[in-house]
Design a protein around this motif. Structure first.
Motif, mmCIF file in Angstrom:
data_model
loop_
_atom_site.group_PDB
_atom_site.id
_atom_site.type_symbol
_atom_site.label_atom_id
_atom_site.label_comp_id
_atom_site.label_asym_id
_atom_site.label_seq_id
_atom_site.Cartn_x
_atom_site.Cartn_y
_atom_site.Cartn_z
ATOM 1 N N GLU A 8 -1.235 16.431 2.260
ATOM 2 C CA GLU A 8 -1.363 15.857 0.920
ATOM 3 C C GLU A 8 -2.029 14.495 0.983
ATOM 4 N N ARG A 9 -1.700 13.716 1.987
ATOM 5 C CA ARG A 9 -2.343 12.406 2.137
ATOM 6 C C ARG A 9 -3.847 12.560 2.374
ATOM 7 N N GLU A 10 -4.204 13.512 3.208
ATOM 8 C CA GLU A 10 -5.619 13.744 3.487
ATOM 9 C C GLU A 10 -6.353 14.186 2.232
ATOM 10 N N LEU A 11 -5.727 15.046 1.454
ATOM 11 C CA LEU A 11 -6.345 15.515 0.219
ATOM 12 C C LEU A 11 -6.541 14.372 -0.768
ATOM 13 N N ARG A 12 -5.522 13.552 -0.938
ATOM 14 C CA ARG A 12 -5.631 12.448 -1.898
ATOM 15 C C ARG A 12 -6.631 11.392 -1.440
ATOM 16 N N ALA A 13 -6.759 11.241 -0.132
ATOM 17 C CA ALA A 13 -7.692 10.245 0.399
ATOM 18 C C ALA A 13 -9.143 10.605 0.102
ATOM 19 N N GLU A 14 -9.402 11.872 -0.189
ATOM 20 C CA GLU A 14 -10.759 12.271 -0.553
ATOM 21 C C GLU A 14 -11.184 11.694 -1.895
ATOM 22 N N GLY A 15 -10.199 11.399 -2.756
ATOM 23 C CA GLY A 15 -10.531 10.899 -4.082
ATOM 24 C C GLY A 15 -10.224 9.431 -4.299
ATOM 25 N N ARG A 16 -9.441 8.829 -3.374
ATOM 26 C CA ARG A 16 -9.062 7.436 -3.606
ATOM 27 C C ARG A 16 -8.700 6.768 -2.282
ATOM 28 N N VAL A 17 -9.239 5.572 -2.078
ATOM 29 C CA VAL A 17 -8.851 4.789 -0.903
ATOM 30 C C VAL A 17 -7.443 4.251 -1.143
ATOM 31 N N PRO A 18 -6.519 4.498 -0.237
ATOM 32 C CA PRO A 18 -5.143 4.084 -0.505
ATOM 33 C C PRO A 18 -4.883 2.622 -0.174
ATOM 34 N N ALA A 19 -3.876 2.071 -0.818
ATOM 35 C CA ALA A 19 -3.257 0.834 -0.365
ATOM 36 C C ALA A 19 -2.253 1.204 0.722
ATOM 37 N N GLN A 20 -1.623 0.210 1.324
ATOM 38 C CA GLN A 20 -0.630 0.466 2.367
ATOM 39 C C GLN A 20 0.661 -0.254 1.998
ATOM 40 N N ARG A 21 1.769 0.481 2.050
ATOM 41 C CA ARG A 21 3.082 -0.081 1.714
ATOM 42 C C ARG A 21 3.995 -0.110 2.932
ATOM 43 N N LEU A 22 4.884 -1.079 2.925
ATOM 44 C CA LEU A 22 5.888 -1.216 3.970
ATOM 45 C C LEU A 22 7.163 -0.501 3.550
ATOM 46 N N VAL A 23 7.695 0.313 4.431
ATOM 47 C CA VAL A 23 8.974 0.980 4.178
ATOM 48 C C VAL A 23 10.094 -0.057 4.276
ATOM 49 N N VAL A 24 10.937 -0.119 3.257
ATOM 50 C CA VAL A 24 12.066 -1.051 3.307
ATOM 51 C C VAL A 24 13.377 -0.281 3.333
ATOM 52 N N PRO A 25 14.372 -0.822 4.000
ATOM 53 C CA PRO A 25 15.677 -0.160 4.060
ATOM 54 C C PRO A 25 16.542 -0.538 2.864
ATOM 55 N N ASP A 26 17.613 0.187 2.698
ATOM 56 C CA ASP A 26 18.597 -0.139 1.660
ATOM 57 C C ASP A 26 19.574 -1.149 2.261
ATOM 58 N N ARG A 27 19.173 -2.410 2.227
ATOM 59 C CA ARG A 27 20.003 -3.475 2.794
ATOM 60 C C ARG A 27 19.747 -4.775 2.064
ATOM 61 N N ASN A 28 20.743 -5.640 2.104
ATOM 62 C CA ASN A 28 20.632 -6.957 1.489
ATOM 63 C C ASN A 28 19.957 -7.935 2.436
ATOM 64 N N VAL A 29 19.071 -8.738 1.889
ATOM 65 C CA VAL A 29 18.511 -9.887 2.598
ATOM 66 C C VAL A 29 18.846 -11.113 1.760
ATOM 67 N N SER A 30 19.398 -12.113 2.393
ATOM 68 C CA SER A 30 19.825 -13.296 1.643
ATOM 69 C C SER A 30 19.287 -14.569 2.294
ATOM 70 N N LEU A 31 19.276 -15.609 1.516
ATOM 71 C CA LEU A 31 18.893 -16.925 2.018
ATOM 72 C C LEU A 31 19.679 -17.979 1.270
#
Length: 316
Positions: free
Chosen positions: A140-163
């Motif tokens: 599916e990624r290969e097929l969609r790439a034929e019509g649109r150059v993708p952006a790239q996203r970072l996978v994030v976990p289900d966790r809290n980050v605090s500061l």
């Protein structure tokens, strides 16, 4: 000794000016730069000047020159730089590849319209990416790439980050629920701000980040990237925004608050600094002053009580 998120550290304080050369500075930019300078210099620190020109289409050479002249005229000196993000592509690419090799990024084919339609309900300050493209298979990624150059996203976990923010206090964000997988590279090939800024801060030794409270919601994502890339975490201080009216921050389109207009109105750089200092509570009056003069009475320990309950300061 430097404030650096929950502790005092012995390394020298390094703050930064990080303007985008897309227009003349306005009163809000001046306030943020003044605060960054005071926080660093009150601790015997240094300031790095970084020109954040990732947006090649909107960045202009004349504004690069103007921002440096503006800082100098206002007495906001820097000790190192200027550095330019357009010179840093190799560093961003190396960080991106380090993430990619760990299967932490994936192509995203969503258009702006797709994102607007599919974004999960707002949680706090920003829409949440619903993970539309995360589970696409190779075919599916290969097929969609034929019509649109993708952006790239970072996978994030289900966790809290605090500061522990110097001004805003404790802030917490669940990456999955409050943000979602976020961009690290745009579809036009430009690296995203979140990735670039953590790479730049680390390489330039920046350990004191002072900026507007509108960027507080981005900070957990930057902290997560710092963790993944093995980069140090700076101390953060997110200050109130100077706004044109309630809920509308100043922008470079507010020409009456642009620095050239301010100099016409107030006549001297010292009068501009004095007005901003008085308006924001850094000084008891709006009388003309300089950053050096403000430094003599600046109290880092008093900053939380001075600014914590202020999210917006109305420009006058």
């Amino acid at each position: 000794m430097a404030y650096c998120d929950e502790q005092l550290v012995s390394s020298p304080v390094v703050g930064r000016f990080a303007p985008s050369p897309t227009g003349r500075m306005h009163a809000g930019n001046v306030f943020a730069a003044l605060m960054a300078w005071l926080v660093a210099k009150s601790q015997g620190g240094r300031i790095v000047l970084r020109i954040e020109d990732l947006d090649a289409e909107r960045s202009r050479v004349e504004f690069v020159d103007a921002v440096q002249r503006d800082f100098e005229a206002l007495g906001l000196t820097w000790d190192e730089g200027p550095y330019f993000q357009h010179d840093r592509e190799e560093a961003y690419q190396a960080a991106f590849e380090a993430l990619s090799e760990r299967d932490l990024v994936y192509p995203c084919f969503c258009t702006r319209a797709d994102l607007h339609a599919a974004s999960a309900p707002h949680r706090g300050e920003k829409p949440v990416y619903p993970g539309t493209c995360r589970s696409l298979g190779p075919a599916e990624r290969e097929l969609r790439a034929e019509g649109r150059v993708p952006a790239q996203r970072l996978v994030v976990p289900d966790r809290n980050v605090s500061l522990d923010d110097l001004v805003q206090g404790r802030y917490r964000q669940d990456l999955a629920r409050d943000c979602g997988d976020f961009l690290v590279q745009r579809s036009d090939g430009a690296f995203a701000y979140q990735l670039a800024v953590v790479v730049d801060d680390a390489e330039q030794g920046v350990n004191s980040v002072v900026r507007g409270v509108d960027l507080l919601c981005s900070t957990p994502q930057q902290i997560y990237l710092q963790e993944l890339l093995g980069l140090p975490r700076p101390g953060y201080a997110h200050i109130p925004l100077i706004v044109a009216e309630q809920d509308r921050r100043l922008s470079k389109r507010n020409h009456d608050a642009a620095l050239d207009a301010l100099l016409v109105r107030f006549k001297t750089p010292a009068a501009v600094i004095g007005h901003i200092a008085g308006l924001t509570g850094l000084a008891p009056t709006c009388d003309p002053t300089t950053p050096e003069e403000l430094l003599g009475s600046f109290d880092l320990n008093a900053l939380p009580s001075l600014l914590r309950n202020l999210v917006q300061i109305r420009w006058e």
